[in-house]
Design a protein around this motif. Structure first.
Motif, PDB file in Angstrom:
ATOM      1  N   MET A  90      -0.232  29.618 -26.510  1.00  0.00           N
ATOM      2  CA  MET A  90      -1.462  30.396 -26.531  1.00  0.00           C
ATOM      3  C   MET A  90      -2.625  29.648 -27.191  1.00  0.00           C
ATOM      4  O   MET A  90      -2.431  28.802 -28.060  1.00  0.00           O
ATOM      5  CB  MET A  90      -1.231  31.720 -27.263  1.00  0.00           C
ATOM      6  CG  MET A  90      -1.018  31.599 -28.754  1.00  0.00           C
ATOM      7  SD  MET A  90      -0.894  33.214 -29.572  1.00  0.00           S
ATOM      8  CE  MET A  90      -2.582  33.809 -29.415  1.00  0.00           C
ATOM      9  N   ASP A  91      -3.821  29.997 -26.770  1.00  0.00           N
ATOM     10  CA  ASP A  91      -5.048  29.557 -27.424  1.00  0.00           C
ATOM     11  C   ASP A  91      -5.403  30.623 -28.452  1.00  0.00           C
ATOM     12  O   ASP A  91      -5.626  31.785 -28.094  1.00  0.00           O
ATOM     13  CB  ASP A  91      -6.158  29.415 -26.384  1.00  0.00           C
ATOM     14  CG  ASP A  91      -7.496  28.996 -26.988  1.00  0.00           C
ATOM     15  OD1 ASP A  91      -7.563  28.817 -28.221  1.00  0.00           O
ATOM     16  OD2 ASP A  91      -8.464  28.868 -26.222  1.00  0.00           O
ATOM     17  N   VAL A 151      -8.587  35.421 -31.404  1.00  0.00           N
ATOM     18  CA  VAL A 151      -7.522  36.417 -31.250  1.00  0.00           C
ATOM     19  C   VAL A 151      -7.579  37.438 -32.384  1.00  0.00           C
ATOM     20  O   VAL A 151      -7.641  37.084 -33.561  1.00  0.00           O
ATOM     21  CB  VAL A 151      -6.138  35.744 -31.235  1.00  0.00           C
ATOM     22  CG1 VAL A 151      -5.037  36.791 -31.234  1.00  0.00           C
ATOM     23  CG2 VAL A 151      -6.010  34.847 -30.010  1.00  0.00           C
ATOM     24  N   TYR A 199       2.749  32.920 -25.441  1.00  0.00           N
ATOM     25  CA  TYR A 199       1.937  32.537 -24.286  1.00  0.00           C
ATOM     26  C   TYR A 199       0.517  33.082 -24.448  1.00  0.00           C
ATOM     27  O   TYR A 199      -0.459  32.435 -24.093  1.00  0.00           O
ATOM     28  CB  TYR A 199       2.566  33.083 -23.013  1.00  0.00           C
ATOM     29  CG  TYR A 199       1.795  32.755 -21.760  1.00  0.00           C
ATOM     30  CD1 TYR A 199       1.944  31.513 -21.146  1.00  0.00           C
ATOM     31  CD2 TYR A 199       0.926  33.680 -21.195  1.00  0.00           C
ATOM     32  CE1 TYR A 199       1.233  31.204 -19.995  1.00  0.00           C
ATOM     33  CE2 TYR A 199       0.208  33.380 -20.048  1.00  0.00           C
ATOM     34  CZ  TYR A 199       0.362  32.141 -19.456  1.00  0.00           C
ATOM     35  OH  TYR A 199      -0.343  31.828 -18.327  1.00  0.00           O
ATOM     36  N   ASP A 200       0.430  34.320 -24.935  1.00  0.00           N
ATOM     37  CA  ASP A 200      -0.834  34.920 -25.345  1.00  0.00           C
ATOM     38  C   ASP A 200      -0.531  35.839 -26.522  1.00  0.00           C
ATOM     39  O   ASP A 200       0.614  35.889 -26.978  1.00  0.00           O
ATOM     40  CB  ASP A 200      -1.536  35.654 -24.191  1.00  0.00           C
ATOM     41  CG  ASP A 200      -0.681  36.759 -23.571  1.00  0.00           C
ATOM     42  OD1 ASP A 200       0.092  37.410 -24.316  1.00  0.00           O
ATOM     43  OD2 ASP A 200      -0.786  36.980 -22.355  1.00  0.00           O
TER      44      ASP A 200
END
Length: 297
Positions: free
Chosen positions: A190-191, A195, A273-274
């Motif tokens: 994930m980036d 977030v 992944y996210d």
């Protein structure tokens, strides 16, 4: 007038015959499709006879690895979860269809706020994914009526597949690896830019709560061991978002395994992944960990 009535009757009969023939062809393509929705829904409703089933939304689809559970628990497993913010309207109808064929030994159900809160973009319409199985069970038909799809599906066999036309055209070109038994791994890291925790400022939906109760009662009536779970998130709310499932589990004497704030996962981008979905590595680690906590009677 008599000729007009005859013409109307002939057209109606031709429509009926054409609809049924084309509907049979679409049903075949639906079953053969390797697209995620069509494959998962058709296999879950028609084929799986595994001892342990994993229910839930996309977090279940991506987080629960049947091969790991099979190795550790010695029971056959299948992940019947699907993406698209599937909620209790879908889960309850799916359970009804499965029970027309066989009774699983256990269900591991990752409950999600969309199962008890009036969340946007995840209401009664989620049951419409069961349209191809209109008539298979009472619970399925009940959910399709709530979604507004039941009567059109009764009238037309073709209508049942209108939402799947693009995937039916591509056929087996979908991305499901059938050997993974319903699990769909996500590859990538994930980036973390920007977030923030997902919040759930929505009221409790009593209709969804009632369906959750009915789902639980149906499992208990059929002697299915039901285990409620919640897998990790990358970042967590400061609010007690899982108060309801804890109380629900206590009310019905169910096991609730909560990994929402698991320090082994929270804040570890290499496992996600996210912000809400584990990647392949994270899913395998989580499945290994959950296996050690589950006891199938």
């Amino acid at each position: 007038m008599k000729k007009l009535l005859i013409h109307i009757l002939v057209v109606a009969c031709l429509f009926f015959v054409f609809d049924r023939i084309l509907g049979m062809g679409l049903k075949f393509l639906y079953t053969e499709s390797n697209a995620t929705d069509e494959y998962k829904i058709s296999y879950s409703n028609e084929t799986t006879e595994d001892s342990i089933l994993f229910f839930g939304s996309s977090r279940t689809l991506h987080h629960y690895v049947p091969a790991i559970f099979e190795k550790e628990l010695g029971k056959s497993c299948y992940n019947v979860a699907d993406w698209g913010i599937k909620n209790i309207y879908y889960h309850y109808g799916l359970l009804g269809n499965i029970l027309t064929r066989y009774t699983p030994q256990a269900i591991i159900f990752e409950i999600h706020p969309c199962d008890w809160l009036a969340t946007p973009f995840s209401g009664k319409e989620r049951a419409a994914s069961l349209a191809p199985y209109c008539g298979m069970s009472g619970p399925c038909d009940e959910m399709l009526k709530l979604s507004g799809k039941y009567w059109p599906c009764q009238l037309s066999k073709v209508y049942r597949f209108t939402g799947s036309f693009p995937n039916l055209i591509t056929g087996k070109m979908g991305s499901m690896d059938r050997s993974l038994k319903g699990w769909k791994p996500m590859d990538g890291i994930m980036d973390t830019t920007g977030v923030v925790a997902e919040e759930y400022p929505f009221p409790v939906d009593q209709e969804r709560v009632a369906l959750l109760e009915r789902f639980i009662n149906e499992c208990q009536k059929n002697d299915i061991q039901l285990i409620l779970t919640f897998s990790p998130m990358y970042v967590c709310s400061k609010e007690d978002v899982l108060k309801f499932p804890r109380e629900l589990a206590a009310k019905h004497n169910l096991t609730f395994i909560d990994h929402y704030r698991d320090s082994g996962f929270v804040g570890h981008p290499e496992l996600f992944y996210d912000f809400g979905h584990l990647n392949r590595k994270g899913a395998e680690l989580f499945s290994q960990k959950l296996c050690q906590e589950i006891k199938i009677r």
